[in-house]
Write an enzyme that holds these catalytic residues in place. Structure first.
Site, mmCIF file in Angstrom:
data_model
loop_
_atom_site.group_PDB
_atom_site.id
_atom_site.type_symbol
_atom_site.label_atom_id
_atom_site.label_comp_id
_atom_site.label_asym_id
_atom_site.label_seq_id
_atom_site.Cartn_x
_atom_site.Cartn_y
_atom_site.Cartn_z
ATOM 1 N N LYS A 45 16.641 -44.407 77.695
ATOM 2 C CA LYS A 45 15.918 -43.774 76.234
ATOM 3 C C LYS A 45 15.146 -42.464 76.663
ATOM 4 O O LYS A 45 14.696 -42.351 77.961
ATOM 5 C CB LYS A 45 14.885 -44.921 75.674
ATOM 6 C CG LYS A 45 13.942 -45.599 76.529
ATOM 7 C CD LYS A 45 12.616 -44.961 76.937
ATOM 8 C CE LYS A 45 11.810 -45.316 77.718
ATOM 9 N NZ LYS A 45 10.662 -44.513 78.278
ATOM 10 N N ASP A 92 9.608 -52.226 77.012
ATOM 11 C CA ASP A 92 10.609 -51.339 76.430
ATOM 12 C C ASP A 92 11.938 -52.146 76.181
ATOM 13 O O ASP A 92 12.901 -51.576 75.768
ATOM 14 C CB ASP A 92 10.960 -50.264 77.575
ATOM 15 C CG ASP A 92 9.719 -49.214 77.675
ATOM 16 O OD1 ASP A 92 8.849 -49.184 76.607
ATOM 17 O OD2 ASP A 92 9.727 -48.417 78.442
ATOM 18 N N GLY A 111 15.289 -50.041 84.221
ATOM 19 C CA GLY A 111 15.084 -51.619 84.608
ATOM 20 C C GLY A 111 15.062 -52.172 83.272
ATOM 21 O O GLY A 111 15.760 -53.451 83.098
ATOM 22 N N SER A 112 14.463 -51.871 82.039
ATOM 23 C CA SER A 112 14.498 -52.569 80.865
ATOM 24 C C SER A 112 15.976 -52.659 80.346
ATOM 25 O O SER A 112 16.380 -53.587 79.804
ATOM 26 C CB SER A 112 13.745 -51.744 79.733
ATOM 27 O OG SER A 112 12.341 -51.704 80.117
ATOM 28 N N ALA A 113 16.851 -51.421 80.669
ATOM 29 C CA ALA A 113 18.135 -51.618 80.240
ATOM 30 C C ALA A 113 18.912 -52.647 80.968
ATOM 31 O O ALA A 113 19.932 -53.643 80.128
ATOM 32 C CB ALA A 113 18.759 -50.242 80.617
ATOM 33 N N ALA A 148 13.006 -45.851 88.279
ATOM 34 C CA ALA A 148 11.738 -45.480 88.193
ATOM 35 C C ALA A 148 11.397 -44.057 87.605
ATOM 36 O O ALA A 148 10.807 -43.243 88.083
ATOM 37 C CB ALA A 148 11.115 -45.642 89.603
ATOM 38 N N MET A 158 12.897 -43.819 81.949
ATOM 39 C CA MET A 158 14.019 -43.653 80.950
ATOM 40 C C MET A 158 14.595 -45.275 80.539
ATOM 41 O O MET A 158 15.599 -45.408 80.185
ATOM 42 C CB MET A 158 15.224 -42.869 81.550
ATOM 43 C CG MET A 158 14.792 -41.343 81.598
ATOM 44 S SD MET A 158 16.245 -40.247 81.926
ATOM 45 C CE MET A 158 17.000 -40.317 80.232
HETATM 46 O O1 C5P Z 1 5.610 -54.101 79.766
HETATM 47 P P1 C5P Z 1 5.883 -53.580 81.118
HETATM 48 O O2 C5P Z 1 6.138 -54.664 82.050
HETATM 49 O O3 C5P Z 1 7.084 -52.604 80.935
HETATM 50 O O4 C5P Z 1 4.617 -52.589 81.265
HETATM 51 C C1 C5P Z 1 4.519 -52.228 82.897
HETATM 52 C C2 C5P Z 1 3.162 -51.786 83.012
HETATM 53 O O5 C5P Z 1 2.893 -50.780 82.217
HETATM 54 C C3 C5P Z 1 1.890 -52.974 82.565
HETATM 55 O O6 C5P Z 1 1.672 -53.665 83.404
HETATM 56 C C4 C5P Z 1 0.777 -51.988 82.231
HETATM 57 O O7 C5P Z 1 0.208 -51.689 83.388
HETATM 58 C C5 C5P Z 1 1.508 -50.517 81.540
HETATM 59 N N1 C5P Z 1 1.601 -50.716 80.251
HETATM 60 C C6 C5P Z 1 0.359 -50.661 79.390
HETATM 61 N N2 C5P Z 1 0.553 -50.506 77.983
HETATM 62 C C7 C5P Z 1 1.776 -50.649 77.466
HETATM 63 C C8 C5P Z 1 3.132 -51.017 78.331
HETATM 64 C C9 C5P Z 1 2.857 -50.894 79.564
HETATM 65 O O8 C5P Z 1 -0.612 -50.449 79.863
HETATM 66 N N3 C5P Z 1 1.832 -50.748 76.002
#
Ligand code: C5P
Length: 298
Positions: free
Chosen positions: A10, A138, A104-106, A98, A101
């Protein structure tokens, strides 16, 4: 017996970030566009228990333990359906690691859909989306694809109409950036200022609906870009090189460090890609268009 699922990367055409919440996350208005760069996740029964392997240019940077979102997806689905996650997950990785894009979510969304197809758990789409939201902000979008507005942490999705295909050039950086570190830098830069509520831009949604690349170029924005540039100042050189090469606009993709350049058509994508390769300001360059469909069994 094995199942393979293909999942797109993405780019965020808008990433509006609010103030840090008590839980540490940030409320977002996050406009996602799925683009045609793909990881493939193949799941095969494994009598020895859960195992993850990975191939591709960045494979050595991918964790193969239970911190991998693909492994966590298999564990989460198995637990809900009273089974053991005894599978081999193989990731053919083409999305930068990292990179901002959603690579990891994909893999998380791909493993979830693949395990569901292999096991025939009968999980509803809603249940799969719930598991995705548990795995990461994501991940639901990786399952859904197309274009969508994500609010909350980014996980509450509304699909968006897109009136055409948008052409992009992506410049991969020499090193990765940690998403939590970029959000922390955002907080540091915002200290002492009033951070407005994140809202989706009407002009941007209209540009997507019309399929108009000039209007989209004028409307894209990423509130994480100053933080990513602060942690990775050389990205400014990449952005300048892509714009000088004729891109309509350039921005950091999500939390970076991949930079994304919107161009008018497939021909100018090749030109801008060539100029970026020659600029020496990035590790590699890829061309991709979107929107494309989300996670799909192949
Ligand atoms: O949700 P995800 O595990 O991908 O998020 C990774 C990190 O990115 C979270 O631990 C947080 O530090 C940050 N994050 C955030 N606000 C969001 C999404 C992610 O602060 N809406």
């Amino acid at each position: 017996m094995s199942v393979t699922v293909r999942v797109p990367a993405k780019v965020n055409v808008q990433l509006a970030v609010g103030a840090a919440r008590p839980d540490g996350f940030h409320d977002l208005a996050n406009v996602f566009l799925a683009v045609g760069l793909y990881d493939e996740v193949t799941v095969t029964p494994s009598p020895d228990g859960l195992r993850v392997t990975c191939e591709g240019p960045d494979a050595d940077q991918v964790p193969l333990d239970s911190s991998n979102l693909a492994a966590r997806a298999a564990i989460a689905l198995a637990r809900r359906h009273g089974r053991t996650p005894d599978v081999h997950l193989h990731i053919a990785k083409d999305i930068p690691v990292a990179g901002g894009m959603a690579g990891g979510s994909a893999d998380g969304a791909g493993a979830l859909l693949a395990c569901e197809a292999l096991w025939g758990t009968g999980a509803t789409r809603e249940e799969l989306l719930d598991i995705c939201a548990e795995l990461g902000s994501d991940v639901p979008f990786s399952l859904v694809g197309g274009a969508a507005l994500g609010v909350g942490r980014g996980e509450k999705l509304t699909p968006l109409d897109v009136g055409g295909t948008f052409h992009w050039v992506f410049a991969m950086a020499e090193r990765g950036l940690s998403t939590p570190a970029v959000f922390r830098e955002f907080d540091r830069l915002a200290e002492g200022t009033a951070v407005p509520e994140p809202v989706a831009s009407r002009d941007l949604l209209d540009a997507l609906a019309k399929g108009d690349p000039d209007a989209l170029a004028a409307a894209v924005s990423n509130d994480l870009q100053p933080a990513a540039l602060s942690l990775f100042p050389e990205l400014a050189d990449t952005l300048a090189a892509g714009r000088a090469a004729g891109a309509l606009t350039g921005l950091v993709s999500g939390s970076g460090p991949t930079t994304a350049f919107l161009v008018r058509d497939a021909g100018s994508a090749e030109q801008v890609a060539e100029a970026l390769r020659a600029s020496g300001t990035c590790r590699s360059v890829r061309v991709a268009a979107g929107p494309v469909v989300g996670a799909t069994v192949v």
